[in-house]
Design a protein around this motif. Structure first.
Motif, PDB file in Angstrom:
ATOM      1  N   LYS A  58      -3.757   6.785   0.923  1.00 40.33           N
ATOM      2  CA  LYS A  58      -4.723   5.903   1.087  1.00 40.33           C
ATOM      3  C   LYS A  58      -3.659   3.838   0.665  1.00 40.33           C
ATOM      4  O   LYS A  58      -3.195   4.364  -0.691  1.00 40.33           O
ATOM      5  N   VAL A 115      -4.684   0.298  -0.861  1.00 41.82           N
ATOM      6  CA  VAL A 115      -5.900   0.055  -1.273  1.00 41.82           C
ATOM      7  C   VAL A 115      -5.478  -1.553  -2.013  1.00 41.82           C
ATOM      8  O   VAL A 115      -4.288  -1.818  -2.727  1.00 41.82           O
ATOM      9  N   ALA A 174      -8.503   0.029   1.769  1.00 45.81           N
ATOM     10  CA  ALA A 174      -9.884  -0.331   1.070  1.00 45.81           C
ATOM     11  C   ALA A 174      -9.846  -1.024   0.530  1.00 45.81           C
ATOM     12  O   ALA A 174      -8.867  -1.676   0.247  1.00 45.81           O
ATOM     13  N   CYS A 192      -2.198   6.671  -4.709  1.00 49.79           N
ATOM     14  CA  CYS A 192      -3.004   5.374  -3.835  1.00 49.79           C
ATOM     15  C   CYS A 192      -1.842   4.574  -4.257  1.00 49.79           C
ATOM     16  O   CYS A 192      -0.903   4.157  -4.814  1.00 49.79           O
TER      17      CYS A 192
END
Length: 70
Positions: free
Chosen positions: A5, A7, A51, A29
């Motif tokens: 992910k 971020v 995010a 991440c």
């Protein structure tokens, strides 16, 4: 394979970006950092993220305005 992910952490105070950055990296991440709303918006024009951790009180473009633009 599961992709990491991505971020984005946005805060004008480096110390406030450091802890979440370290913790997120430990969890696998990919972390991007910006020190202003302007820098965050420019980065988001080039990158997509999963995010955003956003400080709402910053000089220049506030986190609240930046959040409305994303």
């Amino acid at each position: 394979p599961r992709m990491a992910k991505k971020v984005l952490i946005v805060d004008d105070q480096k110390v406030n970006r450091t802890l979440p950055s370290v913790l997120l990296k430990q969890k696998g991440c990919e972390v991007l950092e910006a020190e202003s709303g302007e820098e965050a918006l420019a980065l988001l024009a080039e990158e997509s993220v999963d995010a955003i951790l956003l400080d709402v009180s910053m000089p220049g473009i506030s986190g609240r305005f930046c959040g409305l633009r994303t």
